[in-house]
Scaffold this motif. Structure first.
Motif, short mmCIF file in Angstrom:
data_model
loop_
_atom_site.label_atom_id
_atom_site.label_comp_id
_atom_site.label_asym_id
_atom_site.label_seq_id
_atom_site.Cartn_x
_atom_site.Cartn_y
_atom_site.Cartn_z
N UNK A 117 -14.48 -19.28 -14.98
CA UNK A 117 -14.44 -19.44 -13.53
C UNK A 117 -15.61 -18.72 -12.86
N UNK A 118 -15.91 -17.51 -13.33
CA UNK A 118 -17.04 -16.76 -12.75
C UNK A 118 -18.35 -17.48 -13.00
N UNK A 119 -18.52 -18.07 -14.18
CA UNK A 119 -19.73 -18.86 -14.45
C UNK A 119 -19.82 -20.04 -13.49
N UNK A 120 -18.69 -20.69 -13.24
CA UNK A 120 -18.67 -21.79 -12.28
C UNK A 120 -19.00 -21.33 -10.88
N UNK A 121 -18.50 -20.15 -10.51
CA UNK A 121 -18.79 -19.59 -9.18
C UNK A 121 -20.27 -19.28 -9.03
N UNK A 122 -20.87 -18.71 -10.06
CA UNK A 122 -22.30 -18.40 -10.00
C UNK A 122 -23.12 -19.67 -9.83
N UNK A 123 -22.76 -20.70 -10.62
CA UNK A 123 -23.48 -21.97 -10.52
C UNK A 123 -23.26 -22.63 -9.16
N UNK A 124 -22.02 -22.57 -8.66
CA UNK A 124 -21.72 -23.17 -7.37
C UNK A 124 -22.41 -22.46 -6.22
N UNK A 125 -22.48 -21.12 -6.29
CA UNK A 125 -23.18 -20.36 -5.26
C UNK A 125 -24.67 -20.70 -5.24
N UNK A 132 -14.03 -23.07 -9.97
CA UNK A 132 -14.96 -22.07 -9.43
C UNK A 132 -16.16 -22.71 -8.77
N UNK A 133 -16.74 -23.71 -9.42
CA UNK A 133 -17.96 -24.35 -8.92
C UNK A 133 -17.73 -25.01 -7.56
N UNK A 134 -16.75 -25.89 -7.48
CA UNK A 134 -16.56 -26.65 -6.25
C UNK A 134 -15.94 -25.80 -5.14
N UNK A 135 -15.06 -24.85 -5.50
CA UNK A 135 -14.41 -24.03 -4.48
C UNK A 135 -15.41 -23.14 -3.75
N UNK A 136 -16.28 -22.45 -4.51
CA UNK A 136 -17.24 -21.56 -3.86
C UNK A 136 -18.28 -22.35 -3.08
N UNK A 137 -18.61 -23.53 -3.55
CA UNK A 137 -19.62 -24.35 -2.88
C UNK A 137 -19.18 -24.75 -1.48
N UNK A 138 -17.88 -25.02 -1.31
CA UNK A 138 -17.40 -25.48 -0.01
C UNK A 138 -16.55 -24.43 0.71
N UNK A 139 -16.50 -23.20 0.17
CA UNK A 139 -15.88 -22.10 0.88
C UNK A 139 -14.37 -22.06 0.90
#
Length: 270
Positions: A92-100, A153-160
């Motif tokens: 999830x953290x990897x996805x968050x980093x990529x999404x950010x 993680x990726x899509x959630x952080x990207x759209x807040x």
């Protein structure tokens, strides 16, 4: 003061609406804050490209304290699956980093378009699958779970948005008990919002952003939204006890349909 007053009033209105809806419908985080703030900021004359960035960045910081409170509450009830979190958090953290990273380089239209699509999918799920049976008997193997976690993680952080909007439907589709899915997804919100909000605070503030900005986060909005969300959520809960839950969810689904469709229309220039 004349420069700050419209922004503060807009943020107070956003926090009040988000708080009532959170208590009324059992939803929270960015799925409410982002669309409301996005359109409120445009009403103040902020460019849509800037408005979506400010809305998502501010939403991520708001999610941090609300997720902390939610995690404590669910942990006391034994509703957080810590074993699953231990497996999922690196993905999830990897996805968050990529999404950010993606959110910081793409145009605001892309972010609003992705939010619009996800909002419509969430609305369709609420309208047409309110009591749908699980799709699978259990969660997939580790590779499949890693894909699920990184995608959330990726899509959630990207759209807040927090972890519940995507996490709860995916977990319940894999036969995770609803209360367990909600409690576990509350911790997803922390994994998403902490690094995501940090990245947004360190980003460059765009030209034409409203007063009170640090990076892509509006601190005036954060200060207004968090206390009002906490204070007015019980009001929404009280209203929800007096009204039909199924119809409330349908009304919220329609709200998401309208918001998502408007975002897509702006993205496509319609």
């Amino acid at each position: 003061m004349n420069e700050w007053l419209p922004t503060i009033l807009a943020m107070l209105a956003t926090g009040a609406l988000a708080g009532v809806l959170a208590g009324l419908l059992g939803v929270g985080g960015g799925i409410v804050i982002v669309p409301v703030l996005y359109f409120v900021l445009q009403g103040l004359g902020v460019d849509p490209d800037v408005a979506i960035r400010v809305a998502t960045g501010t939403s991520l910081l708001v999610i941090v304290p609300t997720s902390l409170s939610s995690v404590r509450s669910h942990h006391r009830r034994g509703n957080v699956d810590w074993a699953l979190i231990k497996r999922w958090w690196p993905f999830m953290v990897l996805g968050v980093i990529a999404g950010s990273a993606t959110a910081l380089v793409v145009k605001g239209q892309v972010i609003s378009g992705v939010f619009g699509v996800i909002a419509l999918l969430v609305a369709a799920n609420m309208l047409f699958r309110p009591k749908a049976p699980p799709v699978a008997d259990s969660l997939p193997g580790l590779p499949g779970q890693g894909l699920m976690a990184s995608g959330i993680g990726y899509f959630s952080v990207m759209i807040g948005i927090g972890g519940g909007t995507l996490g709860v439907p995916l977990l319940t589709a894999c036969n995770v008990a609803p209360h367990r899915a909600v409690g576990t997804a509350a911790f997803f919100g922390l994994l998403i919002a902490l690094p995501g909000a940090t990245a947004m605070l360190l980003a460059q503030t765009p030209t034409g952003a409203p007063a009170g900005m640090v990076g892509l986060v509006n601190l005036a909005g954060f200060a207004a939204i968090v206390p009002l969300t906490v204070l007015l959520a019980p009001v929404g809960t009280w209203l929800g006890s007096k009204l039909d839950a199924l119809w409330l969810k349908r009304v919220f689904a329609i709200f998401l349909c309208i918001s998502g469709a408007r975002m897509l229309m702006q993205t496509l220039g319609v």
